[in-house]
Design a protein around this motif. Structure first.
Motif, PDB file in Angstrom:
ATOM      1  N   LEU B 260      -0.274  -5.822   8.216  1.00 29.52           N
ATOM      2  CA  LEU B 260       0.932  -5.614   7.415  1.00 29.52           C
ATOM      3  C   LEU B 260       0.546  -5.836   5.956  1.00 29.52           C
ATOM      4  O   LEU B 260      -0.117  -6.816   5.626  1.00 29.52           O
ATOM      5  CB  LEU B 260       2.041  -6.594   7.820  1.00 29.52           C
ATOM      6  CG  LEU B 260       3.381  -6.411   7.111  1.00 29.52           C
ATOM      7  CD1 LEU B 260       4.045  -5.087   7.479  1.00 29.52           C
ATOM      8  CD2 LEU B 260       4.343  -7.558   7.422  1.00 29.52           C
ATOM      9  N   GLN B 261       0.937  -4.893   5.107  1.00 34.50           N
ATOM     10  CA  GLN B 261       0.477  -4.941   3.725  1.00 34.50           C
ATOM     11  C   GLN B 261       1.605  -5.176   2.726  1.00 34.50           C
ATOM     12  O   GLN B 261       2.758  -4.872   2.990  1.00 34.50           O
ATOM     13  CB  GLN B 261      -0.181  -3.607   3.362  1.00 34.50           C
ATOM     14  CG  GLN B 261      -1.362  -3.246   4.234  1.00 34.50           C
ATOM     15  CD  GLN B 261      -1.958  -1.934   3.800  1.00 34.50           C
ATOM     16  OE1 GLN B 261      -2.738  -1.887   2.864  1.00 34.50           O
ATOM     17  NE2 GLN B 261      -1.581  -0.862   4.474  1.00 34.50           N
ATOM     18  N   ALA B 262       1.206  -5.677   1.579  1.00 32.29           N
ATOM     19  CA  ALA B 262       2.139  -5.854   0.462  1.00 32.29           C
ATOM     20  C   ALA B 262       1.372  -5.626  -0.825  1.00 32.29           C
ATOM     21  O   ALA B 262       0.137  -5.583  -0.828  1.00 32.29           O
ATOM     22  CB  ALA B 262       2.745  -7.250   0.495  1.00 32.29           C
ATOM     23  N   LEU B 263       2.100  -5.466  -1.909  1.00 33.39           N
ATOM     24  CA  LEU B 263       1.442  -5.293  -3.204  1.00 33.39           C
ATOM     25  C   LEU B 263       2.341  -5.775  -4.330  1.00 33.39           C
ATOM     26  O   LEU B 263       3.555  -5.917  -4.152  1.00 33.39           O
ATOM     27  CB  LEU B 263       0.990  -3.848  -3.422  1.00 33.39           C
ATOM     28  CG  LEU B 263       2.000  -2.724  -3.569  1.00 33.39           C
ATOM     29  CD1 LEU B 263       1.261  -1.472  -4.003  1.00 33.39           C
ATOM     30  CD2 LEU B 263       2.728  -2.438  -2.280  1.00 33.39           C
ATOM     31  N   LEU B 293       6.775  -7.191  -9.655  1.00 28.20           N
ATOM     32  CA  LEU B 293       7.559  -6.638  -8.562  1.00 28.20           C
ATOM     33  C   LEU B 293       6.762  -6.883  -7.286  1.00 28.20           C
ATOM     34  O   LEU B 293       5.571  -6.583  -7.238  1.00 28.20           O
ATOM     35  CB  LEU B 293       7.782  -5.139  -8.754  1.00 28.20           C
ATOM     36  CG  LEU B 293       8.603  -4.721  -9.968  1.00 28.20           C
ATOM     37  CD1 LEU B 293       8.699  -3.195 -10.019  1.00 28.20           C
ATOM     38  CD2 LEU B 293       9.995  -5.345  -9.948  1.00 28.20           C
ATOM     39  N   VAL B 294       7.408  -7.447  -6.292  1.00 27.70           N
ATOM     40  CA  VAL B 294       6.744  -7.732  -5.020  1.00 27.70           C
ATOM     41  C   VAL B 294       7.240  -6.702  -4.015  1.00 27.70           C
ATOM     42  O   VAL B 294       8.437  -6.623  -3.756  1.00 27.70           O
ATOM     43  CB  VAL B 294       7.079  -9.150  -4.533  1.00 27.70           C
ATOM     44  CG1 VAL B 294       6.374  -9.455  -3.226  1.00 27.70           C
ATOM     45  CG2 VAL B 294       6.733 -10.180  -5.607  1.00 27.70           C
ATOM     46  N   ILE B 295       6.329  -5.903  -3.483  1.00 27.11           N
ATOM     47  CA  ILE B 295       6.715  -4.762  -2.656  1.00 27.11           C
ATOM     48  C   ILE B 295       6.031  -4.850  -1.292  1.00 27.11           C
ATOM     49  O   ILE B 295       4.827  -5.089  -1.228  1.00 27.11           O
ATOM     50  CB  ILE B 295       6.323  -3.443  -3.359  1.00 27.11           C
ATOM     51  CG1 ILE B 295       7.075  -3.332  -4.695  1.00 27.11           C
ATOM     52  CG2 ILE B 295       6.607  -2.233  -2.465  1.00 27.11           C
ATOM     53  CD1 ILE B 295       6.606  -2.200  -5.576  1.00 27.11           C
ATOM     54  N   GLY B 296       6.801  -4.668  -0.259  1.00 27.99           N
ATOM     55  CA  GLY B 296       6.235  -4.754   1.084  1.00 27.99           C
ATOM     56  C   GLY B 296       6.326  -3.436   1.815  1.00 27.99           C
ATOM     57  O   GLY B 296       7.259  -2.654   1.611  1.00 27.99           O
ATOM     58  N   ALA B 297       5.353  -3.199   2.674  1.00 28.06           N
ATOM     59  CA  ALA B 297       5.279  -1.945   3.432  1.00 28.06           C
ATOM     60  C   ALA B 297       5.554  -2.206   4.910  1.00 28.06           C
ATOM     61  O   ALA B 297       5.875  -3.319   5.311  1.00 28.06           O
ATOM     62  CB  ALA B 297       3.904  -1.328   3.239  1.00 28.06           C
ATOM     63  N   GLY B 298       5.420  -1.156   5.701  1.00 29.95           N
ATOM     64  CA  GLY B 298       5.516  -1.311   7.154  1.00 29.95           C
ATOM     65  C   GLY B 298       4.142  -1.618   7.737  1.00 29.95           C
ATOM     66  O   GLY B 298       3.144  -1.642   7.011  1.00 29.95           O
ATOM     67  N   THR B 299       4.087  -1.864   9.040  1.00 28.09           N
ATOM     68  CA  THR B 299       2.795  -2.168   9.652  1.00 28.09           C
ATOM     69  C   THR B 299       1.969  -0.897   9.813  1.00 28.09           C
ATOM     70  O   THR B 299       2.504   0.208   9.868  1.00 28.09           O
ATOM     71  CB  THR B 299       2.957  -2.779  11.058  1.00 28.09           C
ATOM     72  OG1 THR B 299       3.737  -1.887  11.841  1.00 28.09           O
ATOM     73  CG2 THR B 299       3.612  -4.138  11.026  1.00 28.09           C
ATOM     74  N   ASP B 300       0.668  -1.087   9.932  1.00 29.38           N
ATOM     75  CA  ASP B 300      -0.195   0.017  10.364  1.00 29.38           C
ATOM     76  C   ASP B 300       0.057   0.257  11.843  1.00 29.38           C
ATOM     77  O   ASP B 300       0.644  -0.562  12.536  1.00 29.38           O
ATOM     78  CB  ASP B 300      -1.659  -0.325  10.124  1.00 29.38           C
ATOM     79  CG  ASP B 300      -2.067  -0.089   8.690  1.00 29.38           C
ATOM     80  OD1 ASP B 300      -1.776  -0.950   7.853  1.00 29.38           O
ATOM     81  OD2 ASP B 300      -2.663   0.969   8.396  1.00 29.38           O
ATOM     82  N   GLN B 301      -0.443   1.386  12.359  1.00 31.31           N
ATOM     83  CA  GLN B 301      -0.104   1.738  13.744  1.00 31.31           C
ATOM     84  C   GLN B 301      -0.998   1.088  14.794  1.00 31.31           C
ATOM     85  O   GLN B 301      -0.598   0.946  15.937  1.00 31.31           O
ATOM     86  CB  GLN B 301      -0.104   3.248  13.910  1.00 31.31           C
ATOM     87  CG  GLN B 301      -1.365   3.950  13.437  1.00 31.31           C
ATOM     88  CD  GLN B 301      -1.314   5.455  13.746  1.00 31.31           C
ATOM     89  OE1 GLN B 301      -0.529   5.908  14.566  1.00 31.31           O
ATOM     90  NE2 GLN B 301      -2.158   6.224  13.087  1.00 31.31           N
TER      91      GLN B 301
END
Ligand code: FAD
Ligand code: ZN
Lengths: 100, 417
Positions: B260-263, B293-301
């Motif tokens: 799970l990633q964030a940036l 700005l703290v931004i979160g993504a979805g999980t990899d598959q």
């Protein structure tokens, strides 16, 4: 993004063409109604989730649209090999050979 | 332990802040403890703190393979909320939010818990219906949540694009005012310092490599990189590596570990007053007190322990963020990273006893366990101290996957974090 070799297309293609389809070699029980809850839960939910050499299914959805199996190292994310559906799980020695 | 206060700040200013004592000692392992906690994330450190503070067990070690707080605790986007659907979830997440309140005072450590509100955007009729159902369910459970029209959402969060022509039209939003963010690192540090002051040993750079069991099947201790350490009670709180630890005790778990990633962006002046989440487009955003700005993504598959994810996941998230907040289109991103999240089939945690006597587990928090940190710590401590679960975590057993009594937040909520 991973590069994945589809064993049917015999080509390395970018990961976005594929979808991951979970752990490989889990056989669907032929007669679920005869199973107890433990065995059924095992089939549905319990996974190896291996840290290291992992057997998994992939689906070349935006390519040939076929399922195949893969061996991948989940620490480095590197594919060790991919193989066609229905082939037996590669033995440890085979994997070690490819890894070298 | 030095009490942090305006007075101690002033006194230390006189020495140019060069004489602050260490916050906690770097402990070397003893031969045995009453309780060993595996994993010095916020959950494990919290459990050690509550064991010592509330349940009178101070002969405790927390064993960590890396550095404390270096796992998902130090990698997450710090969203704290409790607007989950089911009764069991309402109780466990609200228990945590209750503990977040007053945590800074309790630990004498500023965890920067800020109830700035979490806004969840509805982009489709389906979203509207399911969010409203959520709001009603939450309110029946006494959990704060309210519906905002697009205009009200815009008033609450001015950078939001609510124009009808937007790529992801905002059809309304659910707002939990009690929700917000905290500073991830300070949660780990605050618990570590307070636990160490009560006598807990925090042992870093010491991976657990095996769990030893006696002839009766019960645990006897752990094998580590620094030798065997005995204990008759072991609590595992190892997030993404929980399957690996459980296998050491001969147990197979319903878990899969995903990246799970964030940036974060370059820091800018305050522009985002709250947290905004959009589950349907897999993006969530807030602004840290530093201005990033703290931004979160979805999980990899695919499952992975690499603590890295794919670039296209980040691109997808940033594309959505730029559509929802056109104002951010020209922001530059500074850093990105990944963590390993342990996901259960029903997206609810497993917190309680295991089939192995003396072995307790707290895992499966997946993409959303930071918010639960104080609650999970307290409940794990309670379960270890009493050898039985607290009523709040009693439904969160491993056995639910056999009996079928799932707490299916996955299907119910399509929740990300
Ligand atoms: C990018 C990202 C964004 C997220 N965003 C949110 C969010 O906005 N809100 C939210 O609520 N949650 C979020 N989460 C989830 C949240 O971070 C986790 O659920 C939570 O932090 C788990 O806490 P923990 O203390 O159990 O885990 P961790 O902090 O990961 O602690 C586990 C520790 O166990 C240690 N360990 C592992 N194996 C061993 C071993 N063999 N021996 C010794 N130690 C070991 C690890 O090194 C680690 O330090 C996010 C996660 C990620 C990765
Ligand atoms: Zn193909």
């Amino acid at each position: 993004m991973l590069l994945i070799k589809c064993p049917y297309c015999e080509e390395e293609r970018p990961e976005i063409e594929f979808s991951y389809a979970g752990e490989a070699h889990i056989v669907r029980p032929t007669d679920p109604s005869k199973m107890d809850d433990t065995a059924w839960a095992e089939y549905l939910f319990i996974r190896d989730n291996t840290r290291g050499v992992h057997y998994e299914r992939w689906y070349h959805i935006h390519g040939c649209a076929r399922f195949f199996n893969a061996v991948r190292d989940t620490i480095s994310d590197k594919f060790i090999m991919t193989y066609k559906m229905g082939l037996p799980r590669p033995a440890d020695v085979e994997i070690a050979k490819v890894k070298e | 332990m030095v009490k942090y206060s305006a007075g101690s700040l002033f006194a230390n200013a006189l020495h140019g802040h060069k004489k602050w004592p260490k916050q906690w000692p770097d402990a070397a392992p003893k031969t045995s403890y009453d309780v060993i906690i595996v994993g010095a994330g916020g959950h494990g450190l919290g459990a050690a703190y509550y064991l010592a503070k509330k349940y009178g067990i101070t002969n405790v070690a927390v064993i960590e393979k890396g550095w404390l707080g270096g796992g998902n605790t130090g990698r997450n986007t710090t969203i704290i909320r409790s607007n989950y659907l089911y009764d069991e979830s309402a109780r466990i997440y609200d228990h945590a939010v209750d503990l977040w309140d007053g945590l800074s005072q309790e630990l004498n450590y500023n965890v920067m818990f800020s109830k700035r509100g979490v806004l969840m955007l509805a982009h489709s009729v389906h979203d509207v219906q399911s969010f409203q159902r959520h709001i009603h369910a939450n309110r029946l459970n006494g959990v704060d949540n309210q519906w905002l029209s697009p205009e009200e959402a815009k008033a609450f969060c001015p950078p939001l694009d609510i124009s009808p022509g937007a790529r992801y039209p905002v059809m309304g939003a659910a707002l939990q005012r009690r929700a917000g963010t905290a500073r991830h690192d300070t949660v780990a540090w605050g618990y570590a310092r307070a636990a160490a002051a009560l006598g807990v040993d925090i042992i870093q750079n010491c991976a657990v490599t095996g769990i030893k069991r006696g002839t009766d099947g019960a645990v006897r201790g752990v094998e580590t990189e620094r030798g065997f350490i005995g204990a008759n009670k072991i609590g595992v709180s190892a997030a993404g590596n929980s399957s690996v630890l459980m296998q050491m005790a001969g147990l197979r778990f319903p878990l899969e570990s995903y990246p799970l990633q964030a940036l974060v962006s370059e820091p800018v002046k305050p522009v985002m007053p709250c947290v905004v989440m959009s589950n349907s487009v897999h993006a969530y955003i807030s602004q840290s007190d530093k201005g990033e700005l703290v931004i979160g993504a979805g999980t990899d598959q695919y499952i992975s322990y690499s603590q890295r994810g794919a670039l296209h996941i980040l691109e997808h998230t940033l594309a959505s963020i730029c559509e929802i907040f056109p104002i951010f289109k020209r922001m530059r991103m500074l850093r990105s990273w990944g963590g390993v999240v342990d996901v259960t089939p029903d997206r609810s945690p497993i917190l309680g006893k295991t089939p192995v006597p003396g072995l307790y587990v707290n895992c499966g928090w997946g993409t959303g366990g930071f918010k639960a940190t104080p609650g999970a710590g307290n409940l794990l401590a309670y379960t270890i101290a009493r050898d039985e679960p607290h009523p709040i975590n009693a439904p969160y057993t491993l056995e639910r996957f056999k009996g079928g009594r799932l707490i299916d937040e996955a299907a119910a909520a399509a929740v990300a974090h």
